[in-house]
Design a protein around this motif. Structure first.
Motif, mmCIF file in Angstrom:
data_model
loop_
_atom_site.group_PDB
_atom_site.id
_atom_site.type_symbol
_atom_site.label_atom_id
_atom_site.label_comp_id
_atom_site.label_asym_id
_atom_site.label_seq_id
_atom_site.Cartn_x
_atom_site.Cartn_y
_atom_site.Cartn_z
ATOM 1 N N GLY A 118 -6.538 4.972 -1.647
ATOM 2 C CA GLY A 118 -5.091 4.847 -1.701
ATOM 3 C C GLY A 118 -4.496 3.921 -0.670
ATOM 4 O O GLY A 118 -3.409 4.190 -0.130
ATOM 5 N N HIS A 119 -5.207 2.809 -0.373
ATOM 6 C CA HIS A 119 -4.695 1.801 0.545
ATOM 7 C C HIS A 119 -4.509 0.486 -0.198
ATOM 8 O O HIS A 119 -5.185 0.219 -1.196
ATOM 9 C CB HIS A 119 -5.674 1.564 1.703
ATOM 10 C CG HIS A 119 -5.436 2.442 2.889
ATOM 11 N ND1 HIS A 119 -4.226 2.507 3.559
ATOM 12 C CD2 HIS A 119 -6.265 3.283 3.570
ATOM 13 C CE1 HIS A 119 -4.321 3.352 4.565
ATOM 14 N NE2 HIS A 119 -5.547 3.834 4.597
ATOM 15 N N GLU A 120 -3.622 -0.351 0.301
ATOM 16 C CA GLU A 120 -3.541 -1.717 -0.179
ATOM 17 C C GLU A 120 -4.800 -2.459 0.262
ATOM 18 O O GLU A 120 -5.341 -2.189 1.344
ATOM 19 C CB GLU A 120 -2.301 -2.419 0.375
ATOM 20 C CG GLU A 120 -0.978 -1.829 -0.094
ATOM 21 C CD GLU A 120 -0.752 -2.061 -1.586
ATOM 22 O OE1 GLU A 120 -1.318 -3.047 -2.121
ATOM 23 O OE2 GLU A 120 -0.013 -1.273 -2.197
ATOM 24 N N ARG A 138 -6.397 13.305 3.735
ATOM 25 C CA ARG A 138 -6.839 13.162 2.350
ATOM 26 C C ARG A 138 -7.580 11.847 2.145
ATOM 27 O O ARG A 138 -8.627 11.794 1.491
ATOM 28 C CB ARG A 138 -5.632 13.234 1.404
ATOM 29 C CG ARG A 138 -6.022 13.172 -0.077
ATOM 30 C CD ARG A 138 -4.818 12.878 -0.955
ATOM 31 N NE ARG A 138 -4.263 11.561 -0.689
ATOM 32 C CZ ARG A 138 -4.812 10.419 -1.131
ATOM 33 N NH1 ARG A 138 -5.940 10.438 -1.831
ATOM 34 N NH2 ARG A 138 -4.242 9.258 -0.864
ATOM 35 N N GLN A 139 -7.035 10.777 2.696
ATOM 36 C CA GLN A 139 -7.677 9.476 2.562
ATOM 37 C C GLN A 139 -9.024 9.445 3.283
ATOM 38 O O GLN A 139 -9.983 8.845 2.800
ATOM 39 C CB GLN A 139 -6.752 8.385 3.109
ATOM 40 C CG GLN A 139 -5.523 8.144 2.252
ATOM 41 C CD GLN A 139 -4.530 7.212 2.914
ATOM 42 O OE1 GLN A 139 -4.336 7.250 4.136
ATOM 43 N NE2 GLN A 139 -3.887 6.361 2.117
ATOM 44 N N SER A 140 -9.083 10.100 4.423
ATOM 45 C CA SER A 140 -10.344 10.150 5.163
ATOM 46 C C SER A 140 -11.400 10.916 4.378
ATOM 47 O O SER A 140 -12.569 10.527 4.337
ATOM 48 C CB SER A 140 -10.130 10.808 6.526
ATOM 49 O OG SER A 140 -9.241 10.048 7.323
ATOM 50 N N GLY A 141 -10.978 12.012 3.745
ATOM 51 C CA GLY A 141 -11.915 12.771 2.924
ATOM 52 C C GLY A 141 -12.410 11.963 1.741
ATOM 53 O O GLY A 141 -13.601 12.001 1.392
ATOM 54 N N ALA A 142 -11.497 11.202 1.115
ATOM 55 C CA ALA A 142 -11.894 10.355 -0.010
ATOM 56 C C ALA A 142 -12.860 9.273 0.435
ATOM 57 O O ALA A 142 -13.825 8.939 -0.273
ATOM 58 C CB ALA A 142 -10.653 9.729 -0.648
#
Length: 246
Positions: A118-120, A138-142
């Motif tokens: 979920g980052h550009e 959440r992003q770290s887990g992904a």
């Protein structure tokens, strides 16, 4: 990429220095072994990289130097070499050390990772260039799921190693109990695991210091052992975590 100024009469600000892409930790013996298993010569490999993968400057000498460990292929050359040798890029690199290397080992494009977490894309690439991860829980887990990161690797690629080392050195040289909570913020493990690891590290370090101070200050080997222990404190920490009973 920054666009050229529409008003050339005004001096454009100096752009920040660019970080050169890191070279993956190339596994020279694996490259040599894979090539031999296919019955290929360095000439065959170089030809395949030139013709099929768009690297017109690659010569057999490049391949020979890579296999000898005299040099290492760039990121794009590594991908092309893996294609010629019918293997994944991960089979041609050693243990990944950075976010970029973990991505390459998984044969993922930057766009794939950016989309999954979920980052550009430009923001994610900047994180790779600076070795600085900026993401929510959440992003770290992904990211960890996508790249198959163990906890030690996750701490490393998210840039937490330096802070972890600082906390651990303070813990072993003072009261370790005061550092359980700060360490837990960096390393999400159950408290009993952390307490056991910090207690053991504290005892190990204090043992080195006792040897240094005994017998009139001890020998230089004792003092050197204590300094080396602190220098490798993060490595010792993960060893203790692995040794902790479940």
């Amino acid at each position: 990429m920054r666009r050229p100024s529409a008003r050339p009469s005004q001096s454009a600000p100096t752009p920040p220095p660019q970080t050169a892409p890191t070279t993956p930790p190339f596994n020279a013996p694996a490259a040599r072994r894979l090539r031999a298993a296919l019955g290929m010569t360095p000439e065959h490999v170089a030809h395949g990289m030139r013709v099929s993968y768009g690297h017109p400057r690659i010569t057999p000498d490049h391949v020979i130097d890579w296999e000898r460990g005299a040099s290492a292929p760039s990121n794009s050359e590594l991908t092309a070499l893996a294609g010629v040798l019918w293997c994944s890029p991960g089979e041609l690199i050693g243990r990944p050390r950075t976010l970029r290397e973990h991505r390459i080992a998984r044969c993922l494009a930057p766009e794939d990772v950016a989309r999954a977490v979920g980052h550009e894309v430009h923001a994610y690439l900047r994180m790779e260039e600076t070795d600085t991860w900026r993401g929510t829980d959440r992003q770290s887990g992904a990211l960890a799921d996508l790249l198959g990161l163990g906890l030690a690797d996750f701490v490393t690629v998210t840039g937490r190693n330096a802070k972890l080392g600082e906390l651990l050195r303070s813990a072993v040289s003072t009261r370790w109990q005061a550092y359980v909570r700060p360490v837990a913020k960096l390393v999400p493990l159950d408290r009993p695991f952390l307490e056991g690891a910090l207690r053991a590290l504290h005892e190990d370090y204090q043992g080195h210091m006792a040897a240094t101070l005994s017998w009139g200050g001890g020998g230089s080997d004792a003092g050197g052992a204590a300094r080396e222990f602190l220098d490798r404190i993060v490595e010792h920490f993960w060893t203790r975590i692995q040794e902790s009973p479940v």
